[in-house]
Design an enzyme around this catalytic site. Structure first.
Site, PDB file in Angstrom:
ATOM      1  N   ASP A   1      36.748  45.577  45.241  1.00 12.52           N
ATOM      2  CA  ASP A   1      37.155  47.186  44.515  1.00 12.52           C
ATOM      3  C   ASP A   1      36.407  47.136  43.483  1.00 12.52           C
ATOM      4  O   ASP A   1      36.064  47.067  42.267  1.00 12.52           O
ATOM      5  CB  ASP A   1      38.620  47.010  43.917  1.00 12.52           C
ATOM      6  CG  ASP A   1      38.159  49.538  43.843  1.00 12.52           C
ATOM      7  OD1 ASP A   1      37.977  49.655  43.278  1.00 12.52           O
ATOM      8  OD2 ASP A   1      39.390  48.823  42.392  1.00 12.52           O
TER       9      ASP A   1
ATOM     10  N   GLU B   1      44.055  44.389  41.171  1.00  9.76           N
ATOM     11  CA  GLU B   1      44.522  44.978  40.570  1.00  9.76           C
ATOM     12  C   GLU B   1      46.345  44.201  40.732  1.00  9.76           C
ATOM     13  O   GLU B   1      47.627  45.198  40.591  1.00  9.76           O
ATOM     14  CB  GLU B   1      45.074  46.505  40.682  1.00  9.76           C
ATOM     15  CG  GLU B   1      45.039  46.815  39.458  1.00  9.76           C
ATOM     16  CD  GLU B   1      44.765  48.330  39.929  1.00  9.76           C
ATOM     17  OE1 GLU B   1      45.008  49.464  38.748  1.00  9.76           O
ATOM     18  OE2 GLU B   1      44.454  49.007  40.282  1.00  9.76           O
TER      19      GLU B   1
END
Length: 260
Positions: free
Chosen positions: A155, A35
Site C-alpha cells: 500500500d 496494516e
C-alpha cells in the site's frame, strides 16, 4: 512465483471475515500483508501453517493495534530482513523483506518486500510521509546494488495518474497531491515497473474504497496498492490483476505472477 499483496486493515478482523478460507482458494506462493494491526503473539499461527504457509514473518509497529506488515510463504526464504535500519521508519513496522532462492537452476533469485507507506491524514503525518518517501528512495537505491531483483508490494497510499482515482479533479487531498504523484513517478523511473499498469495500460480499476457514502458499491475508489517490479525482472512479468471480489478489508488484494 505467484505473489499476492493485501492491506487487510487488521489481520484478526480479516480472519473473522473468512480470510483464511479465501487464502486457501487463492493459493499464492507468497503473501505480503499490510496494516496487520497485531503482534505475532496475538495470532494463532497454526491457521496460516494449516493453510500451507509454513514460513510466516511478522513485523509489527511499536504502537499496539497499529500499522505492521507480514510475509507468508510456502517457499523457504534464504534471508528475512526486518525493517530498514532507519529508526523513524521501523518504529511503525512498515517494511519487511524476504529473499528467495532461484526457482530453477540458472534462474534469478527474487527479493519480495511488503511495504506500507504512511498516509498523510494531517500536516504532521503528511510531513512524516514525505520524509519517509525520501528516505525510502535512498534506501532502495542502495539496496538495489546488491539485490537487483526486487518486487516491492504494498500500500503506497498514492494514486499515480488520473486513471488511478475515480475523481481526478480532487485537489489538496493526500494520496493525490502533486508532490506525492511526482515522487511515485520518479520512484518508477529509478528502475521499477508498475506491473498492473504494464499489463493493463488503460484499465481503470481500484484497490481501496472509503467506508463512507457507499463508495465501494458505487466503485468510487483509488488505486493505492502496487506491485513494483525492478527492471531486471520486467521480462518475467506474466500477469498482474486486482482481485476486487475479496471483501475482507477496505482494500482488496493485488496479484502478480512472475515466470521463470
Amino acid at each position: 512465483m505467484k505473489i499476492i499483496s493485501y492491506n487487510v486493515n487488521g489481520i484478526r478482523a480479516a480472519i473473522n471475515k473468512g480470510f483464511i478460507e479465501w487464502l486457501k482458494s487463492a493459493n499464492p506462493d507468497v503473501v505480503c500483508l499490510q496494516e496487520i494491526k497485531a503482534l505475532k503473539e496475538q495470532l494463532d499461527l497454526s491457521l496460516f501453517e494449516e493453510a500451507g504457509y509454513t514460513y510466516n514473518y511478522w513485523f509489527s509497529a511499536q504502537k499496539k493495534g497499529y500499522s505492521g506488515v507480514a510475509i507468508l510463504s510456502k517457499i523457504e526464504p534464504s534471508h528475512v530482513e526486518y525493517g530498514t535500519g532507519i529508526a523513524s521508519m521501523d518504529f511503525e513496522g512498515r517494511n519487511l523483506r524476504a529473499d528467495f532462492p532461484a526457482a530453477s537452476p540458472g534462474g534469478d533469485r527474487v527479493s519480495v518486500m511488503s511495504l506500507y507507506l504512511p498516509s498523510g491524514t494531517n500536516d504532521a503525518r503528511l510531513n512524516h510521509k514525505l520524509e519517509y518517501m525520501a528516505m525510502f528512495q535512498d534506501y532502495i537505491n542502495t539496496l538495489k546494488k546488491d539485490t537487483p531483483n526486487l518486487v516491492i508490494c504494498g500500500d503506497y497510499n498514492i494514486c499515480h495518474e488520473a486513471i488511478d482515482i475515480h475523481n481526478p479533479k480532487m485537489k489538496g487531498v493526500s494520496g493525490f497531491l502533486p508532490e506525492e504523484r511526482e515522487w511515485i513517478g520518479k520512484f518508477i523511473d529509478s528502475g521499477f515497473v508498475d506491473a498492473f499498469r504494464f499489463i493493463n495500460p488503460e484499465r481503470q480499476e481500484y484497490s481501496w474504497w472509503s467506508y463512507r457514502a457507499n463508495a465501494r458499491a458505487n466503485n468510487k475508489g483509488w488505486r493505492l496498492d502496487y506491485t513494483m517490479v525492478s527492471k531486471p525482472l520486467e521480462t518475467h512479468i506474466e500477469r498482474a490483476v486486482i482481485l476486487t471480489e475479496a471483501v475482507h478489508s477496505d482494500h482488496c488484494p493485488i496479484l502478480l505472477e512472475l515466470k521463470d
